[in-house]
Scaffold this active site. Structure first.
Site, PDB file in Angstrom:
ATOM      1  CB  THR A  72      17.653 -31.504  -2.527  1.00 33.90           C
ATOM      2  OG1 THR A  72      18.466 -30.457  -2.016  1.00 33.90           O
ATOM      3  CG2 THR A  72      18.322 -32.843  -2.244  1.00 33.90           C
ATOM      4  CE  LYS A  76      16.564 -27.393  -4.657  1.00 33.33           C
ATOM      5  NZ  LYS A  76      16.386 -26.173  -3.847  1.00 33.33           N
ATOM      6  CG  ASN A  97      11.369 -27.404  -4.177  1.00 33.25           C
ATOM      7  OD1 ASN A  97      10.318 -27.187  -4.766  1.00 33.25           O
ATOM      8  ND2 ASN A  97      11.528 -27.115  -2.894  1.00 33.25           N
ATOM      9  CB  ALA A 137      24.137 -14.043  -8.039  1.00 31.21           C
ATOM     10  N   GLY A 138      23.395 -17.376  -6.663  1.00 31.19           N
ATOM     11  CA  GLY A 138      23.307 -18.772  -7.083  1.00 31.19           C
ATOM     12  C   GLY A 138      21.865 -19.267  -7.091  1.00 31.19           C
ATOM     13  CB  ALA A 140      19.789 -20.272  -2.323  1.00 32.99           C
ATOM     14  CG  ASN A 160      27.335 -13.271  -6.617  1.00 28.25           C
ATOM     15  OD1 ASN A 160      27.245 -13.899  -5.569  1.00 28.25           O
ATOM     16  ND2 ASN A 160      27.740 -13.827  -7.747  1.00 28.25           N
ATOM     17  NE  ARG A 161      33.183 -15.773  -4.810  1.00 26.46           N
ATOM     18  CZ  ARG A 161      33.430 -17.022  -4.415  1.00 26.46           C
ATOM     19  NH1 ARG A 161      34.206 -17.245  -3.380  1.00 26.46           N
ATOM     20  NH2 ARG A 161      32.870 -18.040  -5.026  1.00 26.46           N
ATOM     21  CB  THR A 162      31.147 -13.653  -9.785  1.00 23.81           C
ATOM     22  OG1 THR A 162      31.935 -14.546  -8.986  1.00 23.81           O
ATOM     23  CG2 THR A 162      31.665 -13.599 -11.201  1.00 23.81           C
TER      24      THR A 162
END
Ligand code: ATR
Length: 297
Positions: A72, A76, A97, A137-138, A140, A160-162
């Site tokens: 985790t 990863k 994972n 957009a990370g 996950a 996404n924020r960015t």
């Protein structure tokens, strides 16, 4: 629920590698799975301080005959340096994972993606031919995007924020899934207008950590008009059991789910890989009840 067999000289060891791991539900889940299956196994959480310790842990554990690991945050990606083989979807997602011990070294898998697919099937959320908006957009989001494209989503909007991060994520999948329309938007753009162009009936997957305990009122998206376009909202967060995002989805008339079944089924998929078995929905349901109590503690 059945109890685990007594530890003896042949008991097999499985474990979790991460940092921190103290609040992980995986030991509960995996040890109960072993009990249900009557397998002579134990699963422990190992808090690994840094990448140097990760390398030592992986080779040491191999020498000691450990059968497998979950991996985790934050390892990863880093763990991929130590693997003999990595399955294709883990390469596509860029994260592993699950490690399985083989005769020539560790093999790597990603069970977040099949875990989400099984959770969506379990909850009867149809993705094939549908429009999906991915919030975040990370790491996950990567597995979630892979899952919905594999399930045949007609259209995916990565929000996404960015925005540049959304673009980078989308770019990695566009070539492999030419049949799906993949678009990106920043949260400072008119994403509601962009969604409306394709109509209503959207499914939203919330993949950011916004709203996770103790930030229980946190919302990545506040606009009511966004929620009005959704028929289903799926949050990867499972603590609290009903997130602020889920409340918004339901208030706008949609169905909402938390991330507990995704967590459950990624763990089940890991167990299936380690032991070459198939775990049915009845056992899954029993585990789910136990996990709810465990988290509620
Ligand atoms: P993980 O691996 O758990 O997905 P991550 O890679 O750090 O974690 O990604 C976190 C995601 O949550 C990102 O999409 C992030 O947006 P940015 O790419 O703009 O950083 C998103 N996120 C985090 N905090 C947020 C907030 N307050 N509002 C909206 N999005 C947020």
């Amino acid at each position: 629920m059945k109890s685990n067999r007594e530890i003896n000289a042949r008991t097999g060891l499985l474990g979790l590698l991460g940092h921190p791991v103290a609040h992980s539900v995986s030991p509960y889940l995996q040890n109960h799975l072993a009990a249900i299956c009557g397998d002579d196994l134990r699963y422990l959480a190992f808090d690994i301080e840094d990448e140097e310790a990760l390398e030592d842990a992986i080779w040491g554990a191999y020498a000691m005959g450990v059968k497998g690991f979950n991996v985790t945050v934050p390892y990863k990606k880093a763990v991929m340096d130590y693997l003999e083989q990595v399955e294709e979807n883990a390469l596509q997602i860029g994260a592993v994972n699950t490690l399985k011990r083989e005769a020539d070294g560790w093999y790597g898998y990603n069970t977040d993606m099949p875990g989400l697919i099984r959770a969506l099937h379990y909850d009867k959320v149809q993705i094939e031919g549908k429009k999906v908006v991915l919030i975040g957009a990370g790491g996950a989001a990567n597995a979630a995007l892979c899952a919905v494209l594999e399930m045949g989503a007609a259209e995916v909007l990565v929000l996404n924020r960015t925005r540049t991060r959304a673009e980078q994520l989308a770019k990695r999948f566009i070539v492999k899934y030419p049949k799906s329309r993949i678009r990106t938007r920043g949260m400072d753009q008119d994403f509601v207008g962009c969604m409306r162009e394709s109509g209503t009936d959207w499914i939203a997957l919330q993949t950011t950590s916004v709203g996770m305990h103790p930030d229980v009122n946190g919302l990545a998206i506040t606009e009511d008009d966004f929620y009005k376009l959704l028929t289903v909202g799926y949050d990867i967060i499972f603590n609290p059991a009903e997130t602020a995002f889920m409340k918004k989805v339901e208030a706008a008339g949609g169905r909402a789910y938390n991330g507990l079944r995704m967590l459950l089924f990624q763990g089940i998929r890991s167990y299936e890989i380690w032991n070459g078995v198939q775990i049915g929905d009845e056992a899954a349901e029993e585990l789910l009840q136990g996990m709810r109590e465990q988290i509620g503690k």
